[in-house]
Design an enzyme around this catalytic site. Structure first.
Site, PDB file in Angstrom:
ATOM      1  CG  ASP A 163     -26.927  75.184 -26.998  1.00  0.00           C
ATOM      2  OD1 ASP A 163     -26.840  75.926 -26.008  1.00  0.00           O
ATOM      3  OD2 ASP A 163     -26.253  75.357 -28.033  1.00  0.00           O
ATOM      4  CG  HIS A 214     -24.702  73.927 -22.724  1.00  0.00           C
ATOM      5  ND1 HIS A 214     -23.419  74.400 -22.822  1.00  0.00           N
ATOM      6  CD2 HIS A 214     -25.442  74.735 -23.514  1.00  0.00           C
ATOM      7  CE1 HIS A 214     -23.386  75.438 -23.636  1.00  0.00           C
ATOM      8  NE2 HIS A 214     -24.619  75.656 -24.084  1.00  0.00           N
ATOM      9  CG  ASP A 249     -24.881  83.234 -20.441  1.00  0.00           C
ATOM     10  OD1 ASP A 249     -25.908  83.889 -20.194  1.00  0.00           O
ATOM     11  OD2 ASP A 249     -24.587  82.810 -21.573  1.00  0.00           O
ATOM     12  CG  HIS A 265     -28.660  78.943 -23.532  1.00  0.00           C
ATOM     13  ND1 HIS A 265     -27.773  79.894 -23.089  1.00  0.00           N
ATOM     14  CD2 HIS A 265     -27.916  77.997 -24.162  1.00  0.00           C
ATOM     15  CE1 HIS A 265     -26.544  79.546 -23.448  1.00  0.00           C
ATOM     16  NE2 HIS A 265     -26.595  78.392 -24.108  1.00  0.00           N
ATOM     17  CD  GLU A 291     -21.600  77.033 -30.094  1.00  0.00           C
ATOM     18  OE1 GLU A 291     -21.379  77.955 -29.289  1.00  0.00           O
ATOM     19  OE2 GLU A 291     -22.739  76.743 -30.508  1.00  0.00           O
ATOM     20  N   GLY A 308     -22.688  83.664 -26.300  1.00  0.00           N
ATOM     21  CA  GLY A 308     -22.597  84.554 -27.460  1.00  0.00           C
ATOM     22  C   GLY A 308     -21.492  84.125 -28.394  1.00  0.00           C
ATOM     23  NE  ARG A 346     -42.477  93.154 -24.697  1.00  0.00           N
ATOM     24  CZ  ARG A 346     -43.320  93.619 -25.607  1.00  0.00           C
ATOM     25  NH1 ARG A 346     -44.321  94.407 -25.247  1.00  0.00           N
ATOM     26  NH2 ARG A 346     -43.153  93.309 -26.878  1.00  0.00           N
ATOM     27  CG  HIS A 365     -21.221  78.840 -24.424  1.00  0.00           C
ATOM     28  ND1 HIS A 365     -21.818  79.111 -23.238  1.00  0.00           N
ATOM     29  CD2 HIS A 365     -22.209  78.395 -25.248  1.00  0.00           C
ATOM     30  CE1 HIS A 365     -23.119  78.838 -23.330  1.00  0.00           C
ATOM     31  NE2 HIS A 365     -23.387  78.397 -24.542  1.00  0.00           N
TER      32      HIS A 365
HETATM   33 ZN   LIG Z   1     -25.153  77.338 -25.221  1.00  0.00          ZN
END
Ligand SMILES: [Zn+2]
Length: 341
Positions: A279, A17, A139, A19, A201, A171, A72, A198
């Site tokens: 995370d 997990h 995700d 990002h 949480e 999110g 970008r 997720h």
């Molecule tokens: Zn997360």
């Protein structure tokens, strides 16, 4: 008490997990910011350390989005991905399932095929040059609604890059009920992708039940509130639905008020397959090694206990059986050599 940090630093680990943009360390952000001098993000690593000091959660989101805005071009995507793997290699992370939100990039105008090529190119380079095996979880940014969900499912299914293994949902949870995303998870699962939303949480155990029943969750991102429902804990344990626990993140976002009150101990006591993860590590001033040290303290683990924790992540991963066996052997060999010193 033994200082476990040196053992943890060398322990071969898997991370489930973490990002993509949230893993951009000040070093990586400085490089991206220097490519885009019109952005307000500082290019000096020292100023960046201050920039990464959050006053509250809203400030965290603001900083996170300013980093998203630095990605970008396909070359930015490639640099970010490969450099994240370099930071993983330094921690002896041998395998990682990196959560990527392709919608954030394609919506900003990055060509979708070029995006896929950039992450795949970085994945192959990370494996051959750094010895880090990367896999992807695409995700849905929950706050962006069903349009983003449909687009993420399309990108996952139609453009499916080789390293993609799972489909997620991130999110905010409050005001973003999980069941509405069922059709998109159905599409992804029909294409053979694993389900890893997720849940629980910042909301109660019902969100976790919804994720299991409606979205077919095979692992749960966070699942912090599971301990409020003994029946759910028993279900998770029985079905080997792993929890991706991220202790420092839970404190930073105030999902848990105090580390000493973190429910990870109750999860383990209930027999749930618990994995430890970071995370958005640089943004929370942490890394996976630090999370293992935190877990050792909260769970009272020694070296063997930490090795078991590392093997939990291997078990809960979507690595193939041969890859799992190899990584487990690396963990066992390292641990027995360490203890025989
Ligand atoms: Zn997360």
């Amino acid at each position: 008490m033994t200082d476990l940090h040196p053992f943890i630093a060398g322990l071969p680990k898997a991370e489930l997990h973490v990002h993509h943009v949230g893993s951009a360390s000040p070093r990586i952000v400085a490089e991206l910011a220097s490519r885009h001098p019109d952005s307000k993000v500082p290019t000096d690593p020292e100023a960046l350390a201050d920039y990464f000091t959050f006053t509250d959660f809203a400030h965290f989101v603001e900083v996170y989005l300013s980093v998203v805005d630095l990605v970008r071009t396909p070359e930015d995507v490639r640099t970010l991905t490969f450099e994240v793997a370099r930071d993983m290699a330094r921690q002896n992370i041998r395998y990682a399932e990196l959560t990527i939100t392709p919608y954030s990039s394609t919506r900003r105008g990055i060509d979708e095929k070029a995006f896929m090529e950039a992450i795949e190119d970085a994945r192959r380079a990370a494996e051959s040059q750094l010895g880090v095996i990367l896999r992807w979880c695409f995700d849905i940014p929950g706050e962006a609604g069903l349009e983003a969900a449909a687009e993420t499912a399309r990108l996952a299914v139609d453009l499916r890059p080789e390293g993609l293994v799972s489909f997620g949902l991130g999110g905010p949870e409050i005001g973003v009920p999980r069941p509405q995303f069922k059709p998109y998870f159905d599409q992804a699962r029909a294409a053979g992708l694993h389900s890893v939303p997720h849940a629980g949480e910042t909301t109660g155990p019902q969100t976790i039940w919804d994720s299991i029943r409606e979205l077919g969750a095979e692992r749960i991102g966070h699942g912090t509130s599971a301990t409020q429902d003994p029946e759910l804990l028993a279900y998770l344990a029985e079905h080997r639905i792993a929890l991706e626990v991220c202790p420092t993140s839970n404190i930073a976002t105030r999902a848990v008020s105090d580390l000493d009150l973190h429910p990870v101990k109750e999860m383990v006591a209930a027999g749930v397959l618990v994995t430890i993860n970071s995370d958005d590590p640089p943004m929370f001033g942490s890394d996976l090694n630090n999370e293992y040290a935190v877990a050792a303290r909260l769970l009272g683990l020694d070296e063997r206990g930490l090795a078991r924790l590392a093997k939990n992540a291997v078990e809960a991963s979507f690595l193939d059986e041969a890859g799992k066996a190899k990584l487990n052997t690396e963990i066992d060999t390292y641990t027995s050599q360490w203890l025989a010193r």
